[in-house]
Write a protein that holds these residues in place. Structure first.
Motif, short mmCIF file in Angstrom:
data_model
loop_
_atom_site.label_atom_id
_atom_site.label_comp_id
_atom_site.label_asym_id
_atom_site.label_seq_id
_atom_site.Cartn_x
_atom_site.Cartn_y
_atom_site.Cartn_z
N GLU A 24 77.45 11.97 30.29
CA GLU A 24 76.89 10.85 29.52
C GLU A 24 76.82 11.26 28.05
OE1 GLU A 24 73.31 8.08 30.59
OE2 GLU A 24 72.53 9.78 29.43
N LYS A 65 76.32 4.03 24.36
CA LYS A 65 76.20 4.96 25.48
C LYS A 65 77.48 4.90 26.32
CE LYS A 65 72.24 5.20 27.49
NZ LYS A 65 71.03 4.92 28.34
N LYS A 68 79.25 6.53 29.81
CA LYS A 68 78.91 7.24 31.05
C LYS A 68 80.11 7.26 31.98
CE LYS A 68 75.46 4.60 32.14
NZ LYS A 68 74.29 4.08 32.88
#
Length: 297
Positions: A168, A184, A186
């Motif tokens: 991540e 973000k 991931k």
């Protein structure tokens, strides 16, 4: 000093006599610093502050050499400091000049006696599973002008190809416009809570000084399980259930002449089969009255 009163008819008072320090009896005893006992709490706080300051110093000095952490070992004779990096040759320098300079800096900054501290360099076996190395790599990519999405996806792909279970990447700050936001990225499996998060997740945070402001970069890597402890965590996850196949049932050998146990009845021996033909038996006579409706007396 004399005390002067500022009013009409001022007079000067003589200084009051004070007892000499040599005449005052001393009741306090000054203990030497080495002999003074230290509580465990103060000892832990002192060690934590020393580790934090040492880590900040090495992070600042060895950023380009792929600094990936430090380990402090306290021996009775001296203190060993092991520096983990991806480019150990650059940490050592030409003929060990760089490592000697770092040793001198640490010795003077933290007050070590001569020859009481020693620095070593250790190479990271797999830099794809090191969060600090990947955070530094992402930092230099962003400073070089690479797009945020492209830099983050490159780190994700490199980490997952190295054998990680998950990764991540979080970037926050003024990415393009004046409004700050958080992006973000991931991939894979990531644990957030519990003791497994402390054992399996390796995290690192770096600050990138861009022209438009400061960007925050956080890289978290979910390490794999390795029974040897070299390429991952030796301790298995608590929620992983391993089903072991049962062993094959093997017939135990029966003794030829078993010993009798007192109070235990032995089973009758089963006659062994023989090839000797048995004698013919006469047919049994059946009374017809048994199968008729008449009642026998």
């Amino acid at each position: 000093q004399a005390l002067t009163i500022h009013n009409p008819g001022s007079t000067t008072l003589p200084p009051s006599p004070r007892p000499s320090l040599s005449l005052v009896p001393s009741t306090s005893v000054t203990m030497p610093t080495d002999a003074r006992p230290m509580s465990k709490k103060r000892s832990f706080v002192r060690d934590g502050i020393f580790y934090a300051e040492l880590n900040a110093l090495l992070t600042r000095e060895l950023a380009e050499e792929g600094y990936a952490g430090v380990q402090v070992r306290n021996n009775p004779m001296r203190t060993d400091i092991i520096i983990r990096a991806t480019k150990t040759q650059n940490v050592l320098g030409v003929e060990g000049r760089r490592i000697r300079e770092l040793t001198s800096v640490v010795q003077k900054k933290f007050g070590f006696a001569p020859k009481k501290v020693e620095l070593y360099a250790e190479k990271v076996p797999n830099r794809g599973l090191c969060a600090q190395a990947q955070a530094e790599s992402l930092r230099y990519k962003l400073l070089g002008g690479l797009a945020v999405r492209r830099a983050c996806y490159g780190v994700l792909r490199f980490v997952m190809e190295a054998g990680a279970k998950g990764c991540e990447v979080v970037v926050s700050g003024k990415l393009r416009a004046q409004r700050a936001k958080v992006m973000k990225f991931k991939e894979g499996y990531m644990i957030k809570t519990g003791e497994a998060a402390d054992d399996y997740v390796d995290s690192a945070v770096r600050h990138v000084m861009m022209r438009q402001g400061v960007l925050g970069v956080k890289v978290s890597i979910m390490l794999p399980h390795d029974p040897t402890g070299r390429e991952g965590v030796k301790k298995p996850l608590s929620d992983i259930v391993t089903v072991i196949e049962p062993k094959d049932d093997s017939m135990l050998p029966v003794p030829a002449n078993p010993k009798p146990v007192p109070g235990l009845a032995m089973a009758p021996a089963v006659p062994e089969k023989t090839d000797v033909p048995m004698a013919p038996q006469a047919p049994m006579e059946v009374d017809p009255a048994m199968y008729s409706g008449e009642k026998l007396a």
